[in-house]
Design a protein around this motif. Structure first.
Motif, mmCIF file in Angstrom:
data_model
loop_
_atom_site.group_PDB
_atom_site.id
_atom_site.type_symbol
_atom_site.label_atom_id
_atom_site.label_comp_id
_atom_site.label_asym_id
_atom_site.label_seq_id
_atom_site.Cartn_x
_atom_site.Cartn_y
_atom_site.Cartn_z
ATOM 1 N N ARG A 176 44.618 46.475 9.279
ATOM 2 C CA ARG A 176 44.325 47.762 9.931
ATOM 3 C C ARG A 176 42.906 48.224 9.630
ATOM 4 N NH1 ARG A 176 49.679 48.823 8.167
ATOM 5 N NH2 ARG A 176 48.860 49.906 6.333
ATOM 6 N N GLN A 177 42.443 48.019 8.403
ATOM 7 C CA GLN A 177 41.069 48.382 8.081
ATOM 8 C C GLN A 177 40.075 47.565 8.909
ATOM 9 O OE1 GLN A 177 40.060 47.744 3.983
ATOM 10 N NE2 GLN A 177 38.072 48.742 4.139
ATOM 11 N N ALA A 178 40.354 46.269 9.052
ATOM 12 C CA ALA A 178 39.491 45.440 9.887
ATOM 13 C C ALA A 178 39.523 45.887 11.340
ATOM 14 C CB ALA A 178 39.927 43.984 9.774
ATOM 15 N N ALA A 179 40.704 46.307 11.828
ATOM 16 C CA ALA A 179 40.805 46.784 13.211
ATOM 17 C C ALA A 179 39.978 48.053 13.413
ATOM 18 C CB ALA A 179 42.270 47.043 13.552
ATOM 19 N N VAL A 244 46.971 43.744 29.253
ATOM 20 C CA VAL A 244 46.652 45.125 28.895
ATOM 21 C C VAL A 244 45.245 45.483 29.323
ATOM 22 C CG1 VAL A 244 46.316 46.684 26.945
ATOM 23 C CG2 VAL A 244 48.316 45.201 27.013
ATOM 24 N N ASN A 245 44.310 44.578 29.101
ATOM 25 C CA ASN A 245 42.920 44.842 29.467
ATOM 26 C C ASN A 245 42.765 44.964 30.981
ATOM 27 O OD1 ASN A 245 40.239 45.267 29.159
ATOM 28 N ND2 ASN A 245 39.708 43.155 28.673
ATOM 29 N N THR A 246 43.443 44.112 31.736
ATOM 30 C CA THR A 246 43.369 44.159 33.194
ATOM 31 C C THR A 246 43.974 45.440 33.745
ATOM 32 O OG1 THR A 246 43.502 41.755 33.262
ATOM 33 C CG2 THR A 246 43.968 42.936 35.305
ATOM 34 N N ALA A 247 45.100 45.853 33.172
ATOM 35 C CA ALA A 247 45.739 47.090 33.630
ATOM 36 C C ALA A 247 44.869 48.312 33.328
ATOM 37 C CB ALA A 247 47.112 47.243 32.975
ATOM 38 N N ALA A 248 44.217 48.312 32.181
ATOM 39 C CA ALA A 248 43.371 49.448 31.830
ATOM 40 C C ALA A 248 42.196 49.576 32.780
ATOM 41 C CB ALA A 248 42.870 49.291 30.392
ATOM 42 N N HIS A 249 41.650 48.452 33.242
ATOM 43 C CA HIS A 249 40.533 48.502 34.187
ATOM 44 C C HIS A 249 41.005 48.813 35.608
ATOM 45 C CE1 HIS A 249 37.139 47.304 31.690
ATOM 46 N NE2 HIS A 249 37.958 46.464 31.076
ATOM 47 N N ALA A 250 42.195 48.405 35.952
ATOM 48 C CA ALA A 250 42.655 48.601 37.323
ATOM 49 C C ALA A 250 43.076 50.041 37.592
ATOM 50 C CB ALA A 250 43.826 47.661 37.613
ATOM 51 N N VAL A 251 43.501 50.773 36.554
ATOM 52 C CA VAL A 251 43.979 52.141 36.758
ATOM 53 C C VAL A 251 42.838 53.067 37.152
ATOM 54 C CG1 VAL A 251 44.925 54.144 35.528
ATOM 55 C CG2 VAL A 251 46.010 51.908 35.321
ATOM 56 N N LEU A 252 41.655 52.815 36.643
ATOM 57 C CA LEU A 252 40.527 53.729 36.823
ATOM 58 C C LEU A 252 39.755 53.365 38.089
ATOM 59 C CD1 LEU A 252 39.422 53.608 33.115
ATOM 60 C CD2 LEU A 252 40.763 55.383 34.207
ATOM 61 N N SER A 253 39.364 54.377 38.821
ATOM 62 C CA SER A 253 38.623 54.169 40.060
ATOM 63 C C SER A 253 37.168 54.586 39.940
ATOM 64 C CB SER A 253 39.276 54.962 41.213
ATOM 65 O OG SER A 253 39.324 56.343 40.882
ATOM 66 N N SER A 254 36.876 55.564 39.093
ATOM 67 C CA SER A 254 35.508 56.026 38.933
ATOM 68 C C SER A 254 34.703 54.985 38.153
ATOM 69 C CB SER A 254 35.478 57.365 38.197
ATOM 70 O OG SER A 254 34.140 57.733 37.912
ATOM 71 N N PRO A 255 33.485 54.677 38.582
ATOM 72 C CA PRO A 255 32.681 53.698 37.843
ATOM 73 C C PRO A 255 32.385 54.149 36.411
ATOM 74 C CG PRO A 255 31.807 54.012 40.045
ATOM 75 C CD PRO A 255 32.838 55.065 39.851
ATOM 76 N N GLY A 266 38.644 47.274 25.579
ATOM 77 C CA GLY A 266 38.160 46.132 24.814
ATOM 78 C C GLY A 266 38.289 46.346 23.320
ATOM 79 N N GLY A 267 38.028 47.587 22.863
ATOM 80 C CA GLY A 267 38.213 47.881 21.447
ATOM 81 C C GLY A 267 39.669 47.792 21.028
ATOM 82 N N ALA A 268 40.577 48.257 21.886
ATOM 83 C CA ALA A 268 42.007 48.164 21.569
ATOM 84 C C ALA A 268 42.465 46.713 21.500
ATOM 85 C CB ALA A 268 42.817 48.935 22.611
ATOM 86 N N VAL A 269 41.958 45.905 22.414
ATOM 87 C CA VAL A 269 42.316 44.480 22.393
ATOM 88 C C VAL A 269 41.791 43.822 21.119
ATOM 89 C CG1 VAL A 269 41.887 42.269 23.507
ATOM 90 C CG2 VAL A 269 42.508 44.247 24.884
ATOM 91 N N ALA A 270 40.551 44.142 20.738
ATOM 92 C CA ALA A 270 39.991 43.558 19.522
ATOM 93 C C ALA A 270 40.753 44.019 18.289
ATOM 94 C CB ALA A 270 38.509 43.927 19.407
#
Length: 292
Positions: A176-179, A244-255, A266-270
């Motif tokens: 968890r500390q490393a995360a 998870v990463n694909t879903a997070a990018h697909a939900v948002l429409s604003s650049p 990306g931080g959550a995935v890492a």
């Protein structure tokens, strides 16, 4: 006619039974001790690298010896200084090689302890348990309780509850500390290439920390072996992390929101990868991982 009595046929019989005839088994071939072959222990590239290392160190030692002798012929103080420098240099090199071999032996010892703890021999299992207690920090406090047990299953249960469980808790805290550090580093690092270096460095450091926690102090080669062992377990969540990463990018429409939330995803995935990597390192370093 003759007065002799007539000759009658006589049949002789034996009171004992004849032994049963059986085909004798073929003699077993004499067992010859297996001959050690270097190819069985080392692969081709390792043999080549070992040969180059021996040649490099041997020729360097011979050349250094000739140079030291030449310096002694010039002046005594110059020869002594050169000899001291050569001893320190070769001592550091040999110390590094010894450390690498010790790390590899410790990593191989984990597999040996795992086999001994899973065996049916009570004495072998008890000896492996005592040996592991000497390698792990805090294992000496559990030694009297292990010595008082006669049942091998009770010894394993005591190791799981008294030693393996606290080690897992500490390893999870390190993960968890490393995360947290990876998430903070991703937020503060502008270049994607630096992010990759940050994740690789923190993952390697996490594996080394968990290995030292379990009594394995790996060097460079042993760290590569641990990375190879943990790669398979850590890659089991690759499909989930990608989804998870694909879903997070697909939900948002604003650049703008896509950019901000994309970095967060990306931080959550890492961070999730650090947690999984820590658990995989525990499996690779704990002798009780195969029993749980």
């Amino acid at each position: 006619m003759s007065d002799r009595p007539p000759v009658r046929p006589r049949i002789e019989t034996e009171d004992q039974r004849a032994e049963r005839m059986a085909i004798a088994p073929a003699p077993a071939p004499e067992a010859t001790p297996p001959r050690w072959k270097p190819g069985r222990m080392l692969s081709g590239p390792m043999l080549v690298l070992s040969g180059f290392a021996v040649l490099a160190l041997g020729l360097a030692a011979l050349q250094t010896g000739n140079f030291v002798a030449a310096q002694f012929s010039r002046a005594a103080w110059l020869g002594v200084t050169t000899l001291v420098v050569a001893i320190i240099g070769f001592g550091l090199v040999l110390a590094g090689i010894f450390g690498e071999l010790r790390g590899l032996a410790a990593l191989h010892g984990v597999d040996t302890l795992r086999r001994d703890l899973a065996s049916d021999d009570a004495h072998r299992r008890l000896h492996a348990a005592r040996l592991w207690l000497t390698r792990v920090e805090g294992g000496a406090t559990l030694r009297p309780a292990v010595d008082a047990q006669n049942d091998p299953d009770a010894v394993l249960a005591l190791l799981r509850s008294g030693l393996s469980a606290p080690l897992k808790i500490r390893a999870d805290a390190m993960s968890r500390q490393a995360a947290y550090q990876v998430v903070a580093g991703i937020a503060a690092t502008p270049a994607p290439s630096l992010v990759v270096l940050l994740i690789a460095w923190r993952a390697t450091r996490l594996i080394r920390q968990i290995a030292a926690l379990h009594g394995v102090r790996p060097g460079f080669l042993a760290t590569l072996g641990l990375l190879r062992r943990t790669a398979l377990s850590a890659s089991a969540t690759a499909m989930t992390e990608a989804a998870v990463n694909t879903a997070a990018h697909a939900v948002l429409s604003s650049p703008l929101l896509a950019h901000v939330a994309g970095d967060m995803a990306g931080g959550a995935v890492a961070a999730r990868r650090m947690i999984v990597l820590g658990r995989a390192a525990v499996v690779a370093c704990s002798p009780l991982s195969g029993e749980e």
